[in-house]
Design an enzyme around this catalytic site. Structure first.
Site, PDB file in Angstrom:
ATOM      1  N   HIS A  48       4.204  -0.387  -0.412  1.00 49.01           N
ATOM      2  CA  HIS A  48       3.080   0.277  -1.101  1.00 49.01           C
ATOM      3  C   HIS A  48       2.646  -0.495  -2.356  1.00 49.01           C
ATOM      4  O   HIS A  48       1.470  -0.858  -2.484  1.00 49.01           O
ATOM      5  CB  HIS A  48       3.454   1.728  -1.419  1.00 49.01           C
ATOM      6  CG  HIS A  48       2.487   2.412  -2.324  1.00 49.01           C
ATOM      7  ND1 HIS A  48       1.159   2.619  -1.996  1.00 49.01           N
ATOM      8  CD2 HIS A  48       2.632   2.922  -3.586  1.00 49.01           C
ATOM      9  CE1 HIS A  48       0.548   3.234  -3.004  1.00 49.01           C
ATOM     10  NE2 HIS A  48       1.421   3.411  -3.982  1.00 49.01           N
ATOM     11  N   HIS A  72       4.114  -0.103 -10.620  1.00 48.74           N
ATOM     12  CA  HIS A  72       3.461   1.123 -11.093  1.00 48.74           C
ATOM     13  C   HIS A  72       4.237   2.406 -10.822  1.00 48.74           C
ATOM     14  O   HIS A  72       4.008   3.424 -11.467  1.00 48.74           O
ATOM     15  CB  HIS A  72       2.018   1.226 -10.550  1.00 48.74           C
ATOM     16  CG  HIS A  72       1.907   1.652  -9.120  1.00 48.74           C
ATOM     17  ND1 HIS A  72       1.883   0.749  -8.087  1.00 48.74           N
ATOM     18  CD2 HIS A  72       1.816   2.874  -8.545  1.00 48.74           C
ATOM     19  CE1 HIS A  72       1.774   1.404  -6.944  1.00 48.74           C
ATOM     20  NE2 HIS A  72       1.738   2.698  -7.183  1.00 48.74           N
ATOM     21  N   GLU A  76       8.260   6.210 -12.880  1.00 46.40           N
ATOM     22  CA  GLU A  76       8.187   7.566 -12.317  1.00 46.40           C
ATOM     23  C   GLU A  76       9.321   7.845 -11.330  1.00 46.40           C
ATOM     24  O   GLU A  76       9.903   8.929 -11.334  1.00 46.40           O
ATOM     25  CB  GLU A  76       6.839   7.689 -11.598  1.00 46.40           C
ATOM     26  CG  GLU A  76       6.377   9.096 -11.375  1.00 46.40           C
ATOM     27  CD  GLU A  76       5.012   9.091 -10.695  1.00 46.40           C
ATOM     28  OE1 GLU A  76       4.869   9.850  -9.744  1.00 46.40           O
ATOM     29  OE2 GLU A  76       4.121   8.322 -11.099  1.00 46.40           O
ATOM     30  N   ASP A  77       9.629   6.857 -10.468  1.00 42.81           N
ATOM     31  CA  ASP A  77      10.522   7.133  -9.330  1.00 42.81           C
ATOM     32  C   ASP A  77      11.906   6.501  -9.424  1.00 42.81           C
ATOM     33  O   ASP A  77      12.726   6.694  -8.530  1.00 42.81           O
ATOM     34  CB  ASP A  77       9.868   6.638  -8.019  1.00 42.81           C
ATOM     35  CG  ASP A  77       8.597   7.413  -7.709  1.00 42.81           C
ATOM     36  OD1 ASP A  77       8.438   8.501  -8.273  1.00 42.81           O
ATOM     37  OD2 ASP A  77       7.783   6.925  -6.911  1.00 42.81           O
ATOM     38  N   ASP A 139      -4.126   2.237  -5.992  1.00 41.92           N
ATOM     39  CA  ASP A 139      -2.991   3.060  -5.552  1.00 41.92           C
ATOM     40  C   ASP A 139      -3.487   4.195  -4.647  1.00 41.92           C
ATOM     41  O   ASP A 139      -2.964   4.439  -3.562  1.00 41.92           O
ATOM     42  CB  ASP A 139      -2.300   3.614  -6.813  1.00 41.92           C
ATOM     43  CG  ASP A 139      -1.218   4.639  -6.502  1.00 41.92           C
ATOM     44  OD1 ASP A 139      -0.469   4.415  -5.543  1.00 41.92           O
ATOM     45  OD2 ASP A 139      -1.119   5.650  -7.220  1.00 41.92           O
ATOM     46  N   ASP A 259     -33.857  10.430   9.107  1.00 51.28           N
ATOM     47  CA  ASP A 259     -35.244   9.974   9.237  1.00 51.28           C
ATOM     48  C   ASP A 259     -35.594   8.868   8.254  1.00 51.28           C
ATOM     49  O   ASP A 259     -36.630   8.238   8.350  1.00 51.28           O
ATOM     50  CB  ASP A 259     -36.214  11.149   8.981  1.00 51.28           C
ATOM     51  CG  ASP A 259     -36.561  11.824  10.293  1.00 51.28           C
ATOM     52  OD1 ASP A 259     -36.091  11.311  11.316  1.00 51.28           O
ATOM     53  OD2 ASP A 259     -37.284  12.825  10.271  1.00 51.28           O
TER      54      ASP A 259
END
Length: 701
Positions: A48, A72, A76-77, A139, A259
């Protein structure tokens, strides 16, 4: 390392080798940090960040952005902290990664609040460095490409968020490539059936349109060649989401949207754009009201182009955009085009300048918004502006969203002009403040020093800035007025005692008792009607301390300490002398007396400002109403016997209600006039002696 090879080939085209090495180092750190993690699809997680970096490399972004893209999700993870990243890669990369990370560490009351706060943090980080949002958009693009691996409910939530926040952000920054892809993927994820149906209709329509498109394209090319203008002419197709939105918002049928035939003409210089316009207006008749010059006045996201609508063969409308190669690149890449074409001057491209102006306005909004929800609501209203352009009296152009009023204009000029605005003149004529403005008007605002915003303006202003500033002013105004009123009420409640003579320690004590922070806040709560001035005055004078058990003097009032206050008794629990009681301060009703066990005053310890201790007078002379429930076997004359038994106890019956609960058993609820608890106990004892009575209880509601 095989994962990095493709990215390395991409960035080798435009980055020097030392920067490529730094990007490779970031890849290794990210790969190790995510080594144990997998995506929902089962692939290693590192795929990712690499895909995100690859999307940014397509935009030719600098090495710091690519390093931040690879890292990134690390804060966070994984266990790695921002400080460690700053040591390894420098503070710029660390702050970019921190800007993209969610606020998982904080506690919020609801999912919505957490979400709003996350958006606010991301948008604020974006105002510091635009690259934060470019990483976030890349992301989100990759997440949307792989969304099919998620649960349907999560898929819909992410798709809705993409269409509401991320696609408009990409549009606002002029990155139409990303915007179009996010809208297409978001539409398919949120409304798969609608997308499928529309796609099949578009395919059918495309076959019928091809011949007409080729004819118009050929005629345009022939006319331009005849005028010795070299240009690229392309047919343009609307994508599914924009067709859907047009059908929805303008309530059009599919064939009405399809149209319209759209073409783009791309030339080498601005001068040629206007020559092409002249040539095409000679070829087909222009539709008068449908010409827009975004080259002279660019859109808020920096977009530049000439737009014109013509009546083509057989009167069919033909839309044409005319722009230069650079404008075309700007339209697709927006802010990101800055890194592609580094100009010699540092001013940046039109999109960059416009983006900076927008960032500045976002910072102002953030400072005056009361909450994350309010801020995000204001940002959302700023994301999709269909602009109008109006002039100040000295000829300066002011850009406003469609539907903006003179009040929006006043706040766009200056906050003080908005706050003191009392009227407007448009093209030298008086103009209603609530009426929408139109492009080309000259607007003059009349101000009067000392005047203030009207709360009704919030019903018609459309810009986030105007809404936030009006709310901010009214909140401040309301607080100061409430404070002054509270002080006046308290002075009057103190009567002959002077407010200024009350020692500060007494104020401190009362403020602590009521769990209020400051004296100003206390006065404000009195002014707003949340606290009663008489009750606060009594607390200040020490008259409402909890009472001791000592011999009490006789008074005619039922409640001690309630002199000068309006007193009523709650109908929910019907307190009588002898009950343990507490008073609830109710603006407009004075003191409402409840039994302490009443369910309506549970939790009174948490709100000391709304309750305070009271006690019965030693020998109140009044009579009180209390309710009892009698369960009785219904024989002939049972009710008559019951009422005569009650009459012998010296009570009056104030009300009576019966309810059948079985074939011959009834509930009878009787409201009686009682002197005190002892009197009530005597009445209940007397009724229990009756042969048909099963049970007697005091009624609690």
């Amino acid at each position: 390392m095989y994962l990095f090879e493709g990215l390395k080939n991409q960035i080798s085209e435009y980055l020097p080798s030392d920067q490529i090495d730094r990007v490779e180092h970031a890849f290794k750190v990210a790969k190790d940090a995510h080594s144990s993690q997998k995506r929902s699809s089962g692939e290693p997680y590192i795929t990712h960040p690499v895909a995100v970096a690859s999307l940014l490399a397509d935009m030719r972004l600098d090495h710091e952005t690519l390093m931040a893209a690879l890292l990134h999700d690390v804060i966070e993870d994984t266990e790695i902290k921002e400080e460690e990243l700053a040591e390894m890669f420098g503070s710029t990369v660390a702050s970019l990664v921190e800007g993209v990370s969610k606020l998982d560490k904080l506690q919020f009351n609801s999912k919505e609040e957490a979400q709003a706060e996350n958006y606010r943090k991301m948008i604020m980080a974006m105002t510091q460095d635009i690259r934060v949002i470019l990483i976030k958009l890349a992301d989100r693009t990759h997440n949307m490409r792989t969304i099919q691996h998620l649960r349907p409910d999560k898929r819909r939530r992410i798709a809705r968020e993409t269409l509401e926040i991320y696609a408009p952000l990409a549009h606002r920054l002029g990155i139409h490539d990303v915007k179009n892809e996010l809208e297409r993927l978001g539409f398919w994820a949120l409304f798969p059936w609608r997308a499928k149906l529309l796609e099949s209709e578009v395919k059918k329509a495309r076959g019928n349109r091809r011949e007409f498109m080729e004819r118009v394209q050929h005629e345009i090319q022939a006319r331009l060649e005849g005028n010795h203008i070299s240009a690229r002419v392309m047919g343009r197709e609307k994508h599914l989401h924009s067709i859907y939105r047009k059908m929805l918002n303008k309530e059009l049928r599919f064939n009405q949207v399809m149209d319209i035939y759209a073409f783009r003409v791309i030339v080498d210089s601005v001068d040629t754009c206007y020559r092409v316009l002249g040539a095409l207006h000679n070829l087909y008749k222009p539709i008068e009201t449908r010409f827009k010059d975004y080259i002279a006045i660019p859109k808020s996201n920096g977009y530049q182009s000439l737009h014109t609508s013509l009546k083509g063969p057989h009167g069919v409308p033909v839309e044409i955009q005319i722009r230069t190669e650079e404008m075309d690149l700007m339209a697709d890449r927006g802010v990101a085009a800055h890194w592609l074409y580094k100009n010699n001057d540092d001013s940046g491209t039109t999109a960059q300048v416009r983006a900076r102006k927008w960032m500045q306005s976002l910072l102002e909004l953030q400072q005056s918004a009361g909450s994350s929800f309010e801020f995000i609501e204001n940002v959302k209203s700023d994301l999709f502006p269909d602009e109008i352009y109006v002039f100040t009296p000295d000829g300066r152009i002011v850009e406003l969203p469609q539907g903006a009023t003179a009040v929006d204009f006043a706040y766009a000029v200056h906050t003080d002009v908005g706050n003191t605005c009392v009227g407007a003149r448009v093209n030298h004529r008086t103009y209603s403040l609530s009426k929408p403005l139109e492009t080309g008007q000259t607007v003059e605002i009349k101000t009067v020093p000392g005047s203030r915003p009207n709360i009704a303006w919030l019903n018609f202003v459309v810009t986030g800035k105007a809404r936030a500033k009006i709310r901010q002013f009214l909140k401040g105004q309301q607080a100061s007025e409430a404070e002054h009123l509270g002080e006046r009420l308290l002075r009057s409640a103190l009567g002959s005692l002077s407010y200024d003579e009350i020692p500060n320690a007494e104020f401190e004590r009362v403020i602590a008792e009521l769990k209020i922070e400051t004296r100003d806040e206390l006065l404000k709560q009195i002014g707003l009607g949340n606290l009663m001035s008489l009750a606060v005055a009594k607390r200040l004078l020490g008259e409402l301390q909890p009472f001791k058990d000592e011999s009490l003097s006789r008074k005619s009032l039922s409640i001690k300490g309630a002199e000068g206050l309006l007193v009523s008794f709650a109908k929910c629990c019907r307190p009588i002398p002898g009950d343990d009681i507490i008073a609830h301060v109710s603006p407009g009703k004075g003191l409402v007396i409840h039994r302490r066990e009443c369910k309506n005053v549970r939790g009174h310890e948490e709100e000391p400002g709304r309750y305070f201790p009271v006690e019965w007078d030693n020998n109140p002379e009044a009579e009180f109403i209390s309710e009892i429930r009698i369960e009785i076997i219904n024989h002939q004359g049972a009710l008559a016997k019951l009422t005569s038994a009650i009459a012998t106890t010296g009570c009056n019956i104030d009300g009576l209600k019966t309810e059948e609960i079985d074939a011959n058993i009834y509930f009878i609820d009787v409201a009686l006039t009682i002197k005190n608890r002892k009197h009530l106990a005597d009445v209940i004892r007397h009724i229990r002696k009756m042969p048909d009575v099963q049970r007697v209880t005091r009624l609690r509601k």
